[in-house]
Design a protein around this motif. Sequence first.
Motif, PDB file in Angstrom:
ATOM      1  N   GLU A 160      -8.546   5.867  -1.636  1.00 25.36           N
ATOM      2  CA  GLU A 160      -7.369   6.347  -0.908  1.00 25.36           C
ATOM      3  C   GLU A 160      -7.626   6.476   0.580  1.00 25.36           C
ATOM      4  O   GLU A 160      -6.751   6.177   1.379  1.00 25.36           O
ATOM      5  CB  GLU A 160      -6.896   7.707  -1.461  1.00 25.36           C
ATOM      6  CG  GLU A 160      -6.252   7.646  -2.809  1.00 25.36           C
ATOM      7  CD  GLU A 160      -7.256   7.600  -3.950  1.00 25.36           C
ATOM      8  OE1 GLU A 160      -6.820   7.612  -5.097  1.00 25.36           O
ATOM      9  OE2 GLU A 160      -8.482   7.537  -3.704  1.00 25.36           O
ATOM     10  N   THR A 171       0.833  -1.206   0.000  1.00 32.13           N
ATOM     11  CA  THR A 171       0.000   0.000   0.000  1.00 32.13           C
ATOM     12  C   THR A 171       0.866   1.253   0.000  1.00 32.13           C
ATOM     13  O   THR A 171       0.587   2.209  -0.722  1.00 32.13           O
ATOM     14  CB  THR A 171      -0.949  -0.003   1.216  1.00 32.13           C
ATOM     15  OG1 THR A 171      -1.723  -1.200   1.178  1.00 32.13           O
ATOM     16  CG2 THR A 171      -1.870   1.199   1.213  1.00 32.13           C
ATOM     17  N   SER A 181       3.626   1.679  -1.306  1.00 34.18           N
ATOM     18  CA  SER A 181       4.300   1.871  -2.591  1.00 34.18           C
ATOM     19  C   SER A 181       3.376   2.464  -3.659  1.00 34.18           C
ATOM     20  O   SER A 181       3.831   2.808  -4.742  1.00 34.18           O
ATOM     21  CB  SER A 181       4.876   0.542  -3.091  1.00 34.18           C
ATOM     22  OG  SER A 181       3.837  -0.318  -3.531  1.00 34.18           O
ATOM     23  N   CYS A 182       2.091   2.580  -3.360  1.00 28.12           N
ATOM     24  CA  CYS A 182       1.132   3.129  -4.327  1.00 28.12           C
ATOM     25  C   CYS A 182       1.269   4.648  -4.420  1.00 28.12           C
ATOM     26  O   CYS A 182       1.673   5.306  -3.467  1.00 28.12           O
ATOM     27  CB  CYS A 182      -0.299   2.776  -3.910  1.00 28.12           C
ATOM     28  SG  CYS A 182      -0.648   1.025  -3.974  1.00 28.12           S
ATOM     29  N   ARG A 183       0.882   5.181  -5.570  1.00 25.38           N
ATOM     30  CA  ARG A 183       0.848   6.633  -5.757  1.00 25.38           C
ATOM     31  C   ARG A 183      -0.535   7.137  -5.372  1.00 25.38           C
ATOM     32  O   ARG A 183      -1.519   6.736  -5.970  1.00 25.38           O
ATOM     33  CB  ARG A 183       1.097   6.968  -7.229  1.00 25.38           C
ATOM     34  CG  ARG A 183       2.433   7.555  -7.482  1.00 25.38           C
ATOM     35  CD  ARG A 183       2.599   7.977  -8.929  1.00 25.38           C
ATOM     36  NE  ARG A 183       2.181   9.359  -9.068  1.00 25.38           N
ATOM     37  CZ  ARG A 183       1.523   9.817 -10.121  1.00 25.38           C
ATOM     38  NH1 ARG A 183       1.200   9.034 -11.105  1.00 25.38           N
ATOM     39  NH2 ARG A 183       1.192  11.084 -10.186  1.00 25.38           N
ATOM     40  N   PHE A 184      -0.598   7.990  -4.401  1.00 26.31           N
ATOM     41  CA  PHE A 184      -1.871   8.573  -3.976  1.00 26.31           C
ATOM     42  C   PHE A 184      -1.961   9.970  -4.561  1.00 26.31           C
ATOM     43  O   PHE A 184      -1.112  10.812  -4.306  1.00 26.31           O
ATOM     44  CB  PHE A 184      -1.960   8.630  -2.447  1.00 26.31           C
ATOM     45  CG  PHE A 184      -1.965   7.272  -1.805  1.00 26.31           C
ATOM     46  CD1 PHE A 184      -3.140   6.552  -1.740  1.00 26.31           C
ATOM     47  CD2 PHE A 184      -0.806   6.719  -1.296  1.00 26.31           C
ATOM     48  CE1 PHE A 184      -3.164   5.296  -1.160  1.00 26.31           C
ATOM     49  CE2 PHE A 184      -0.817   5.469  -0.712  1.00 26.31           C
ATOM     50  CZ  PHE A 184      -1.998   4.754  -0.645  1.00 26.31           C
ATOM     51  N   THR A 185      -3.013  10.211  -5.368  1.00 25.72           N
ATOM     52  CA  THR A 185      -3.120  11.511  -6.014  1.00 25.72           C
ATOM     53  C   THR A 185      -4.421  12.234  -5.716  1.00 25.72           C
ATOM     54  O   THR A 185      -4.439  13.445  -5.639  1.00 25.72           O
ATOM     55  CB  THR A 185      -2.978  11.368  -7.543  1.00 25.72           C
ATOM     56  OG1 THR A 185      -3.968  10.446  -8.006  1.00 25.72           O
ATOM     57  CG2 THR A 185      -1.598  10.865  -7.922  1.00 25.72           C
ATOM     58  N   LEU A 228       1.679  13.024   2.973  1.00 21.79           N
ATOM     59  CA  LEU A 228       0.715  13.098   1.873  1.00 21.79           C
ATOM     60  C   LEU A 228      -0.388  14.112   2.142  1.00 21.79           C
ATOM     61  O   LEU A 228      -0.827  14.821   1.247  1.00 21.79           O
ATOM     62  CB  LEU A 228       0.080  11.722   1.634  1.00 21.79           C
ATOM     63  CG  LEU A 228       0.946  10.673   0.962  1.00 21.79           C
ATOM     64  CD1 LEU A 228       0.295   9.302   1.077  1.00 21.79           C
ATOM     65  CD2 LEU A 228       1.180  11.030  -0.496  1.00 21.79           C
TER      66      LEU A 228
END
Length: 115
Positions: free
Chosen positions: A30, A18, A20-24, A56
Amino acid sequence: MTARIEIANAVEAVAARTASCRFTVWGFGEGPALVGLLRAGRALRRGDLIDLVADLVAPSLRRRPEPTDHLVPVEVLLELARLRPGLDVRDAVAHFVHAVTRAPRPYAGRPRVHR
């Protein structure tokens, strides 16, 4: 291997994937992922996972949200407030409450309100 170690290993593996995921954008899964990272960080005593979520979210706390912005999930904000008391989330929580309490009631055929 004991059940407790197996669970900790599973939580560690899922948290690593989790993280390593890109949160945008907030709002499409998310929120639960960030809550999961916070809980895994607490359970595993991994401050780096908590710091990842704080890093983040922190930029969105420093500016007034636009009307089209997705809200940072309140569960994330409240958990961050508990785990990182120095991170001031009060304005974001107030914005969340304001947006939710002032949102029009949904009805059939109308898009759901999520901002």
